[in-house]
Design a protein around this motif. Structure first.
Motif, PDB file in Angstrom:
ATOM      1  N   PRO A 415       3.445  -8.502  -9.999  1.00 43.08           N
ATOM      2  CA  PRO A 415       2.728  -8.897 -11.230  1.00 43.08           C
ATOM      3  C   PRO A 415       1.213  -8.914 -11.143  1.00 43.08           C
ATOM      4  O   PRO A 415       0.538  -8.445 -12.063  1.00 43.08           O
ATOM      5  N   ALA A 416       0.636  -9.440 -10.070  1.00 40.60           N
ATOM      6  CA  ALA A 416      -0.831  -9.541  -9.995  1.00 40.60           C
ATOM      7  C   ALA A 416      -1.477  -8.164 -10.019  1.00 40.60           C
ATOM      8  O   ALA A 416      -2.478  -7.937 -10.718  1.00 40.60           O
ATOM      9  N   VAL A 417      -0.919  -7.214  -9.257  1.00 40.86           N
ATOM     10  CA  VAL A 417      -1.448  -5.854  -9.240  1.00 40.86           C
ATOM     11  C   VAL A 417      -1.161  -5.153 -10.559  1.00 40.86           C
ATOM     12  O   VAL A 417      -2.034  -4.471 -11.121  1.00 40.86           O
ATOM     13  N   PHE A 418       0.048  -5.311 -11.063  1.00 36.92           N
ATOM     14  CA  PHE A 418       0.429  -4.673 -12.327  1.00 36.92           C
ATOM     15  C   PHE A 418      -0.520  -5.063 -13.454  1.00 36.92           C
ATOM     16  O   PHE A 418      -0.935  -4.212 -14.263  1.00 36.92           O
ATOM     17  N   ALA A 419      -0.889  -6.316 -13.529  1.00 37.24           N
ATOM     18  CA  ALA A 419      -1.784  -6.786 -14.605  1.00 37.24           C
ATOM     19  C   ALA A 419      -3.153  -6.119 -14.521  1.00 37.24           C
ATOM     20  O   ALA A 419      -3.789  -5.863 -15.539  1.00 37.24           O
ATOM     21  N   ARG A 420      -3.614  -5.786 -13.292  1.00 40.13           N
ATOM     22  CA  ARG A 420      -4.940  -5.183 -13.129  1.00 40.13           C
ATOM     23  C   ARG A 420      -4.959  -3.711 -13.508  1.00 40.13           C
ATOM     24  O   ARG A 420      -5.995  -3.186 -13.915  1.00 40.13           O
ATOM     25  N   VAL A 421      -3.832  -3.018 -13.367  1.00 38.30           N
ATOM     26  CA  VAL A 421      -3.843  -1.559 -13.513  1.00 38.30           C
ATOM     27  C   VAL A 421      -3.098  -1.079 -14.752  1.00 38.30           C
ATOM     28  O   VAL A 421      -2.995   0.130 -14.980  1.00 38.30           O
ATOM     29  N   ILE A 422      -2.580  -1.978 -15.566  1.00 42.23           N
ATOM     30  CA  ILE A 422      -1.721  -1.586 -16.687  1.00 42.23           C
ATOM     31  C   ILE A 422      -2.422  -0.639 -17.659  1.00 42.23           C
ATOM     32  O   ILE A 422      -1.789   0.203 -18.295  1.00 42.23           O
ATOM     33  N   SER A 423      -3.760  -0.720 -17.755  1.00 40.41           N
ATOM     34  CA  SER A 423      -4.481   0.098 -18.729  1.00 40.41           C
ATOM     35  C   SER A 423      -4.367   1.592 -18.450  1.00 40.41           C
ATOM     36  O   SER A 423      -4.475   2.406 -19.365  1.00 40.41           O
ATOM     37  N   PHE A 424      -4.164   1.981 -17.193  1.00 43.20           N
ATOM     38  CA  PHE A 424      -4.057   3.419 -16.894  1.00 43.20           C
ATOM     39  C   PHE A 424      -2.728   3.762 -16.225  1.00 43.20           C
ATOM     40  O   PHE A 424      -2.585   4.833 -15.642  1.00 43.20           O
ATOM     41  N   LEU A 425      -1.757   2.886 -16.324  1.00 43.16           N
ATOM     42  CA  LEU A 425      -0.441   3.126 -15.727  1.00 43.16           C
ATOM     43  C   LEU A 425       0.394   3.963 -16.695  1.00 43.16           C
ATOM     44  O   LEU A 425       1.267   3.467 -17.398  1.00 43.16           O
ATOM     45  N   GLN A 426       0.101   5.267 -16.726  1.00 41.64           N
ATOM     46  CA  GLN A 426       0.749   6.176 -17.666  1.00 41.64           C
ATOM     47  C   GLN A 426       1.218   7.432 -16.942  1.00 41.64           C
ATOM     48  O   GLN A 426       0.664   7.813 -15.909  1.00 41.64           O
ATOM     49  N   ASP A 427       2.226   8.085 -17.503  1.00 41.57           N
ATOM     50  CA  ASP A 427       2.708   9.343 -16.924  1.00 41.57           C
ATOM     51  C   ASP A 427       1.579  10.360 -16.844  1.00 41.57           C
ATOM     52  O   ASP A 427       0.787  10.501 -17.781  1.00 41.57           O
ATOM     53  N   ASP A 428       1.506  11.079 -15.730  1.00 48.15           N
ATOM     54  CA  ASP A 428       0.535  12.140 -15.465  1.00 48.15           C
ATOM     55  C   ASP A 428      -0.881  11.632 -15.217  1.00 48.15           C
ATOM     56  O   ASP A 428      -1.813  12.427 -15.144  1.00 48.15           O
ATOM     57  N   ALA A 429      -1.052  10.312 -15.092  1.00 51.09           N
ATOM     58  CA  ALA A 429      -2.362   9.789 -14.715  1.00 51.09           C
ATOM     59  C   ALA A 429      -2.589  10.047 -13.226  1.00 51.09           C
ATOM     60  O   ALA A 429      -1.674   9.927 -12.414  1.00 51.09           O
ATOM     61  N   ALA A 430      -3.820  10.421 -12.860  1.00 51.37           N
ATOM     62  CA  ALA A 430      -4.172  10.691 -11.464  1.00 51.37           C
ATOM     63  C   ALA A 430      -4.766   9.426 -10.862  1.00 51.37           C
ATOM     64  O   ALA A 430      -5.738   8.877 -11.387  1.00 51.37           O
ATOM     65  N   VAL A 431      -4.190   8.961  -9.753  1.00 52.37           N
ATOM     66  CA  VAL A 431      -4.624   7.691  -9.162  1.00 52.37           C
ATOM     67  C   VAL A 431      -4.696   7.807  -7.645  1.00 52.37           C
ATOM     68  O   VAL A 431      -4.094   8.690  -7.043  1.00 52.37           O
ATOM     69  N   TRP A 432      -5.465   6.924  -7.042  1.00 52.93           N
ATOM     70  CA  TRP A 432      -5.349   6.663  -5.615  1.00 52.93           C
ATOM     71  C   TRP A 432      -4.800   5.255  -5.486  1.00 52.93           C
ATOM     72  O   TRP A 432      -4.994   4.416  -6.354  1.00 52.93           O
ATOM     73  N   PHE A 433      -4.105   4.993  -4.393  1.00 55.21           N
ATOM     74  CA  PHE A 433      -3.533   3.663  -4.205  1.00 55.21           C
ATOM     75  C   PHE A 433      -3.338   3.413  -2.712  1.00 55.21           C
ATOM     76  O   PHE A 433      -3.217   4.346  -1.915  1.00 55.21           O
ATOM     77  N   SER A 434      -3.351   2.156  -2.348  1.00 57.27           N
ATOM     78  CA  SER A 434      -3.092   1.792  -0.962  1.00 57.27           C
ATOM     79  C   SER A 434      -2.190   0.571  -0.944  1.00 57.27           C
ATOM     80  O   SER A 434      -2.125  -0.204  -1.909  1.00 57.27           O
ATOM     81  N   GLY A 435      -1.459   0.426   0.149  1.00 57.93           N
ATOM     82  CA  GLY A 435      -0.548  -0.700   0.252  1.00 57.93           C
ATOM     83  C   GLY A 435       0.232  -0.658   1.543  1.00 57.93           C
ATOM     84  O   GLY A 435      -0.049   0.132   2.448  1.00 57.93           O
ATOM     85  N   ARG A 436       1.238  -1.498   1.602  1.00 62.09           N
ATOM     86  CA  ARG A 436       2.052  -1.651   2.814  1.00 62.09           C
ATOM     87  C   ARG A 436       3.351  -0.863   2.667  1.00 62.09           C
ATOM     88  O   ARG A 436       4.035  -0.955   1.656  1.00 62.09           O
ATOM     89  N   LEU A 437       3.672  -0.081   3.696  1.00 60.62           N
ATOM     90  CA  LEU A 437       4.907   0.700   3.689  1.00 60.62           C
ATOM     91  C   LEU A 437       6.091  -0.226   3.972  1.00 60.62           C
ATOM     92  O   LEU A 437       6.070  -1.007   4.927  1.00 60.62           O
ATOM     93  N   ASN A 438       7.105  -0.108   3.125  1.00 56.10           N
ATOM     94  CA  ASN A 438       8.295  -0.939   3.248  1.00 56.10           C
ATOM     95  C   ASN A 438       9.490  -0.020   3.472  1.00 56.10           C
ATOM     96  O   ASN A 438       9.815   0.801   2.611  1.00 56.10           O
ATOM     97  N   VAL A 439      10.130  -0.142   4.630  1.00 54.07           N
ATOM     98  CA  VAL A 439      11.240   0.749   4.982  1.00 54.07           C
ATOM     99  C   VAL A 439      12.495  -0.070   5.205  1.00 54.07           C
ATOM    100  O   VAL A 439      12.489  -1.047   5.955  1.00 54.07           O
ATOM    101  N   ARG A 440      13.573   0.350   4.529  1.00 51.36           N
ATOM    102  CA  ARG A 440      14.878  -0.275   4.745  1.00 51.36           C
ATOM    103  C   ARG A 440      15.860   0.778   5.226  1.00 51.36           C
ATOM    104  O   ARG A 440      15.675   1.966   4.991  1.00 51.36           O
ATOM    105  N   GLU A 441      16.925   0.314   5.883  1.00 52.23           N
ATOM    106  CA  GLU A 441      17.916   1.234   6.438  1.00 52.23           C
ATOM    107  C   GLU A 441      18.515   2.104   5.339  1.00 52.23           C
ATOM    108  O   GLU A 441      18.855   1.620   4.256  1.00 52.23           O
ATOM    109  N   ASP A 442      18.643   3.394   5.633  1.00 53.57           N
ATOM    110  CA  ASP A 442      19.255   4.374   4.725  1.00 53.57           C
ATOM    111  C   ASP A 442      18.465   4.576   3.441  1.00 53.57           C
ATOM    112  O   ASP A 442      19.000   5.012   2.429  1.00 53.57           O
ATOM    113  N   GLU A 443      17.184   4.203   3.417  1.00 50.20           N
ATOM    114  CA  GLU A 443      16.343   4.431   2.246  1.00 50.20           C
ATOM    115  C   GLU A 443      15.035   5.072   2.684  1.00 50.20           C
ATOM    116  O   GLU A 443      14.585   4.867   3.812  1.00 50.20           O
ATOM    117  N   SER A 444      14.453   5.855   1.791  1.00 48.46           N
ATOM    118  CA  SER A 444      13.129   6.396   2.072  1.00 48.46           C
ATOM    119  C   SER A 444      12.101   5.278   1.917  1.00 48.46           C
ATOM    120  O   SER A 444      12.351   4.270   1.253  1.00 48.46           O
TER     121      SER A 444
END
Length: 552
Positions: A415-444
């Protein structure tokens, strides 16, 4: 397993790898590899197990081995052993537990230690989750070997056949074309004089199949190839004239233009899209006159064929790369002329030292020196899908699929991040982003995003200005031009409003779009940002009328 076994693997080892690599049996992979390399270390709980388990280096790999163990240790009949196998195949844990006492009693009767038999039965129960049938593994092993052989020795032919087999599944076609890129094989765009119905080898590359385009049937392509065999098409007009009456309609022509099938004639796609309907109408009218015997003397060509005069095309520039890519994706599910990220290459290059790609995540995930669960990653990409969810605290969050040139990764925006970026969170929008990789068994891997912002287009990027990755919106605000587009709609509930907003989502940019609601005499609250090209403005004029579109 394949990597460890190396080039001298036998077919039975390939099928063992297929059976082992699933929950439950995969716990035996280290023992399988160790037993293969050091046969002298293999130990059997009971001597009677050696002829059953020696082919798989002391490990239980197949359902059939469980049947054999039940018969050898507990004296089961073939029918009783098959009941156990079926219970395993259907993952009926209760049915397996019910067999324990009978298994132990049978082992007692055959003179085997009850404690050893109990441990053996526990191991069989653990293995039962996802245990595989040997006959299935053998069939899959043969197919695996055949396809691997073809991919190594006939890569172009193999990939062309694979693409053709997936003509009706757009997602698979895109994935296989990405695989071609990794193999150094280019998938060439469709060409009206070079493409067939199916994907086919063209030199060192593969030519896109026309039947993979939306709305292009194999029957039409067959008639096109038959006509093309007489002589190559020399122009769009020549194509229309010769294919009129051969299932050619305006939808098919429009699709071929948008896909770039006529690019070889040197005519801009924008001009063809502006003129193709009138050319087709004129050609149909001429064909009708000819059928009625109204061919006049001056319309006949000296060689006896009726030739349509060269058309006058409007003097308009070629569409932008973004428009080309949008149309290509619309009719084929993929891009031919480049990638939407090409418009942002300057900004991306300025961040290059710290960037990761989707393929980096996929190929190095789990490696000792590669990207790991919990790693911080920074990527650039195009938003392809946004799914908004509501949390238990009644807050909005989103799952976002973002695509770069190598693949697609799913991102989680709390929610905190979503509220900051909602204005340009649209299909085909070009963005850069950073964050933490989350890996679970049998999932990408997924990325839990903590920062995201728009990429700056090449024409607006200032290499001298600091374009550091930051969540500060000053970068986006600094490049906004001192203009705006105002459109007027009857209301904000009708179809026109929805179409206008959809256009803004498709052609996202930095030009502010204000929507005036005629029913309330007020501006809509949400202000979108659009790409203020002439093409986009024309789309709004065509949708709403010139009097309802004002560029200020």
């Amino acid at each position: 397993v394949f990597q460890y076994c190396g080039r001298n693997s036998r077919l039975d080892e390939i099928q063992a790898a297929i059976a082992l690599y699933r929950p439950g049996p995969m716990e035996s992979i280290p023992n399988y590899l160790s037993g293969r390399k050091y046969p002298e270390t293999i130990r059997y709980a009971l001597p009677v197990l050696e002829p059953i388990l020696s082919p798989t280096y002391g490990c239980v790999v197949y359902q059939e081995q469980v049947m054999a163990i039940c018969r050898a240790v507990a004296g089961y009949t073939y029918g009783h052993a098959d009941i156990v196998r079926r219970a395993m195949a259907k993952k009926k844990a209760s049915a397996l537990q019910a067999e324990e006492e009978q298994f132990l009693s049978g082992a007692d009767a055959n003179g085997y230690d009850r404690q050893i038999a109990g441990k053996l039965f526990d191991d069989l129960q653990s293995f039962a989750n996802y245990a595989f049938n040997k006959s299935h593994a053998a069939a899959y092993g043969i197919i695996t070997y055949q396809t691997a052989y073809l991919k190594v020795h006939y890569p172009k032919e193999f990939m062309a056949s694979l693409l053709t087999s997936s003509l009706t599944v757009q997602g698979k076609i895109v994935r296989y074309i990405e695989e071609c890129g990794k193999m150094g094989i280019a998938v060439l765009p469709p060409g009206i004089n070079t493409s067939h119905a199916w994907f086919h080898v063209s030199g060192d590359n593969i030519r896109f199949g026309l039947s993979a385009l939306k709305g292009i049937g194999a029957g039409f392509v067959e008639r096109l190839e038959r006509e093309r065999a007489n002589a190559p098409f020399s122009s769009f007009e020549d194509f229309v004239q010769r294919m009129t009456g051969n299932d050619l309609n305006k939808h098919v022509a429009e699709t071929l233009i948008k896909a770039g099938a006529f690019d070889e004639f040197g005519r801009p796609r924008s001009q063809l899209l502006a003129k193709y309907e009138s050319i087709m109408d004129a050609c149909s009218e001429k064909a009708g006159r000819n059928l009625a015997g109204q061919l006049d003397f001056f319309s006949a060509h000296p060689n006896g064929t009726d030739v349509m005069p060269h058309s006058d095309y409007p003097d308009i520039p070629e569409m932008s790369l973004k428009e080309k890519l949008y149309y290509e994706k619309e009719v084929s599910g993929m891009y031919f002329s480049g990638h939407l990220l090409d418009n942002y290459s300057f900004h991306i290059q300025s961040m290059e030292e710290r960037l990761t790609s989707v393929i980096d995540i996929v190929e190095t995930l789990g490696d000792t020196e590669g990207i790991k669960d919990g790693s911080t990653v920074t990527l650039c990409g195009i938003i392809k899908k946004v799914t908004v969810k509501t949390t238990k605290k009644d807050e909005k969050m989103a799952f976002v699929d973002i695509e770069d040139k190598t693949g697609t990764v799913e991102c989680i925006l709390f929610p905190a991040v979503f509220a900051r970026v909602i204005s340009f969170l649209q299909d085909d929008a070009a963005v850069w982003f950073s964050g933490r990789l989350n890996v679970r068994e049998d999932e990408s891997g997924k990325v839990v995003v903590n920062e995201m912002n728009r990429l700056v287009e090449n024409r607006q990027f200032d290499a001298r200005a600091p374009q550091r990755p930051t969540n500060d919106t000053n970068v986006a605000q600094a490049i906004t031009r001192p203009r705006r587009l105002v459109i007027r709609v009857p209301d904000t509930e009708g179809v026109l409003y929805k179409k206008a907003i959809n256009l803004a989502g498709i052609f996202e940019g930095t030009l502010p779009l204000y929507v005036f609601d005629s029913s309330t005499k007020k501006y809509a609250e949400n202000v979108a940002g659009i790409d203020g090209t002439d093409f986009v403005i024309r789309q709004y004029v065509a949708l709403l009328g010139k009097e309802n579109v004002v560029l200020q």
